[in-house]
Structures are given as structure tokens and as C-alpha cells.
Design a protein around this motif. Structure first.
Motif, PDB file in Angstrom:
ATOM      1  N   ASN A 185       8.041 -16.648  48.762  1.00 35.04           N
ATOM      2  CA  ASN A 185       8.222 -15.656  49.818  1.00 35.04           C
ATOM      3  C   ASN A 185       9.080 -14.496  49.326  1.00 35.04           C
ATOM      4  OD1 ASN A 185       7.030 -17.237  52.177  1.00 35.04           O
ATOM      5  ND2 ASN A 185       8.538 -18.669  51.371  1.00 35.04           N
ATOM      6  N   LEU A 199      -3.115 -19.194  49.960  1.00 37.49           N
ATOM      7  CA  LEU A 199      -1.866 -18.600  50.424  1.00 37.49           C
ATOM      8  C   LEU A 199      -0.866 -19.699  50.780  1.00 37.49           C
ATOM      9  CD1 LEU A 199      -2.645 -15.644  52.884  1.00 37.49           C
ATOM     10  CD2 LEU A 199      -1.762 -15.518  50.553  1.00 37.49           C
ATOM     11  N   ASP A 200       0.305 -19.658  50.149  1.00 36.96           N
ATOM     12  CA  ASP A 200       1.370 -20.594  50.457  1.00 36.96           C
ATOM     13  C   ASP A 200       2.648 -19.791  50.690  1.00 36.96           C
ATOM     14  OD1 ASP A 200       3.032 -22.730  50.796  1.00 36.96           O
ATOM     15  OD2 ASP A 200       2.860 -23.502  48.756  1.00 36.96           O
ATOM     16  N   ARG A 207       5.164 -17.757  53.987  1.00 36.94           N
ATOM     17  CA  ARG A 207       5.491 -17.833  55.405  1.00 36.94           C
ATOM     18  C   ARG A 207       5.281 -16.481  56.081  1.00 36.94           C
ATOM     19  NH1 ARG A 207      10.974 -17.994  53.183  1.00 36.94           N
ATOM     20  NH2 ARG A 207      12.108 -16.077  53.743  1.00 36.94           N
ATOM     21  N   LEU A 227       2.411 -14.027  55.480  1.00 38.36           N
ATOM     22  CA  LEU A 227       1.205 -14.826  55.663  1.00 38.36           C
ATOM     23  C   LEU A 227       0.233 -14.145  56.609  1.00 38.36           C
ATOM     24  CD1 LEU A 227      -0.455 -17.512  55.573  1.00 38.36           C
ATOM     25  CD2 LEU A 227       0.958 -18.284  57.486  1.00 38.36           C
ATOM     26  N   VAL A 284      -5.316 -21.497  53.474  1.00 37.03           N
ATOM     27  CA  VAL A 284      -3.902 -21.415  53.839  1.00 37.03           C
ATOM     28  C   VAL A 284      -3.309 -22.804  53.690  1.00 37.03           C
ATOM     29  CG1 VAL A 284      -2.271 -21.093  55.728  1.00 37.03           C
ATOM     30  CG2 VAL A 284      -4.128 -19.457  55.402  1.00 37.03           C
ATOM     31  N   ILE A 299       0.424 -24.371  54.081  1.00 39.59           N
ATOM     32  CA  ILE A 299       1.842 -24.206  54.383  1.00 39.59           C
ATOM     33  C   ILE A 299       2.384 -25.518  54.956  1.00 39.59           C
ATOM     34  CG2 ILE A 299       1.721 -21.716  54.755  1.00 39.59           C
ATOM     35  CD1 ILE A 299       1.521 -22.190  57.733  1.00 39.59           C
ATOM     36  N   GLU A 357       6.850 -23.861  58.446  1.00 40.30           N
ATOM     37  CA  GLU A 357       6.297 -22.507  58.293  1.00 40.30           C
ATOM     38  C   GLU A 357       5.196 -22.245  59.318  1.00 40.30           C
ATOM     39  OE1 GLU A 357       7.041 -22.161  53.450  1.00 40.30           O
ATOM     40  OE2 GLU A 357       5.220 -23.078  54.249  1.00 40.30           O
TER      41      GLU A 357
END
Length: 242
Positions: free
Chosen positions: A69, A95-96, A98, A102, A112, A114, A118
Motif C-alpha cells: 500500500n 490486486l492485493d 487496501r 483498491l 482481488v 485481500i 481490508e
């Protein structure tokens, strides 16, 4: 990284690299982490990063993971702008990150992945409505899958082909550092190999569990990871919020 045979192409910025230190007891049973903040990345650096398309560097690239992040006060759309500039073709993007990064980058993602904290921070529904919320994300953004992990609790995965609850193997956790990254690697590897989601989920969870059994991020026994596949329990669940 070079010694490990990994080709790199770094984009250098001002500031000090973020360093996280793990302190453990002599017997290894107790540990805690000191997590530093990273440097503030200037807007012009985000623009320059967008000009470095991974497919230009690695012509045989099979997937991209955007993890971690940005530090405040990074603009919410910084990662979205980079992905939009890259124009990645025919390769999956995981996508990892927050919120808010995101949410801005969703139109350029395929998967996605997470954690539950998150997921809640992003404002998505929890409990019985999680599956429905994930299905909406798939439909609105054309995603292949939404995966929400929750430590040793069952992982939720909602894919275009169905929703799944995946139980992690019962292992003695030495350190959870790197488990998410290891799972991302398993997801990309499975997608590149053309595996179905049930196989991808089992393999990825087994990899993360093996990583949790040893110290060091992404340092694990490969034979153990393979053996743990038999201990991963995957169950298909009803979708549409039911």
C-alpha cells in the motif's frame, strides 16, 4: 534477487526503503514485528512508473501482482493511473492493496485478493452478505475472482464459476509473514498454467500454510506445500447472497 536468478527493473525514488524487523525469542515461540513506514513517493515518480510497462521488460510475463500500500499522502488514483498506462494485454492482474487505492484500480484488475480487515475497511458487506457483495464486484468490473482471507479461518473465494469456502490445513504457525505474498504467487502460477479455480485455491492455500510453518517471507519446504494440499478442505457454497 540477482543471486536467486530473478530479473529486476527497479524504479528508484528519493527516501529510504521500508524495513520491517521481526524479533523473536530464543526458542522461536514468541515474536513481534517493528513495521516502519515507507518513503513518500512524488507524483512525478508515479507517472514515470507508469511509463515502465512490465511487458516491455519481461516479454514472457504471465501475470502481474500489485501488492502493498502506498504511504500517505499518495493520491487515491496513483495505482489506477499506473495500471491504465501499462495497458496490460492478456495477462492476469492480481490486486492485493487496501482502499482507497483498491477501489480506484478495480477497472484494471482481474483478481482481488485481500484480507478480511481490508475488505471491511473498503466498506464492503460482511457476514452473510459477503458473497453477494463479491458477486457484484465481479459483475461491475469484469473480475475473474474475489478472494478474502482471514488468517486461519476459512477463506472466501467468489469466482465467475462459483463461490467457495476454503479451510486452511491445521499447522503450527511459526510466522505469518509472507503468507499473502506466497498465496498471490500460487494464484498467478495457477492462472498461467490454465488450472481451474478449485485447483488454484487448494494449491495457493497449501503454499501459504507451508510458508507459515517457517521463518522468513516466502521461505518454505516445497515438499511440505505439496503434502498440505491433501489437508486443504474446499467446499462450494451458494451464491447470490444465499
Amino acid at each position: 534477487l540477482a543471486a536467486a536468478g530473478i530479473t529486476t527493473k527497479f524504479h528508484w525514488v528519493e527516501g529510504t526503503t521500508r524495513i520491517c524487523t521481526t524479533v523473536r525469542s530464543v526458542d522461536g515461540d514468541v515474536h513481534f514485528e517493528l513495521l516502519e513506514e515507507g518513503p513518500i513517493v512524488a507524483e512525478e515518480d508515479w507517472c514515470r512508473l507508469g511509463q515502465q510497462n512490465p511487458q516491455d521488460t519481461w516479454t514472457d510475463i504471465q501475470g502481474v501482482v500489485v501488492a502493498g500500500n502506498p504511504e500517505q499522502p499518495a493520491p487515491a488514483g496513483c495505482l489506477a493511473h499506473v495500471l491504465q498506462q501499462w495497458h496490460l494485454q492478456e495477462i492476469p492482474v492480481v490486486l492485493d492493496v487496501r482502499a482507497p487505492w483498491l477501489l480506484e484500480a478495480l477497472p484494471w484488475a482481474d483478481v482481488v485478493k485481500i484480507n478480511a480487515k481490508e475488505w471491511a475497511e473498503a466498506g464492503f458487506a460482511a457476514g452473510d452478505q459477503m458473497v453477494l457483495a463479491a458477486e457484484r464486484l465481479l459483475e461491475e468490473h469484469g473480475l475473474c475472482a474475489v478472494i478474502v482471507s482471514d488468517g486461519s479461518k476459512p477463506l472466501l473465494a467468489v469466482t465467475a464459476g462459483g463461490a467457495y469456502s476454503v479451510e486452511t490445513p491445521p499447522v503450527h504457525v511459526v510466522s505469518a509473514v509472507g503468507c499473502g505474498d506466497t498465496m498471490n504467487a500460487g494464484i498467478i502460477n495457477g492462472l498461467a498454467a490454465g488450472h481451474g479455480w478449485e485447483t488454484i485455491l487448494v494449491d495457493s492455500v497449501a503454499l501459504a500454510a507451508a510458508n507459515a510453518c517457517s521463518w522468513g517471507a516466502a521461505v518454505f519446504d516445497r515438499d511440505l506445500a505439496v503434502a498440505l494440499q491433501d489437508d486443504v478442505r474446499i467446499q462450494r457454497i451458494l451464491g447470490n447472497g444465499r
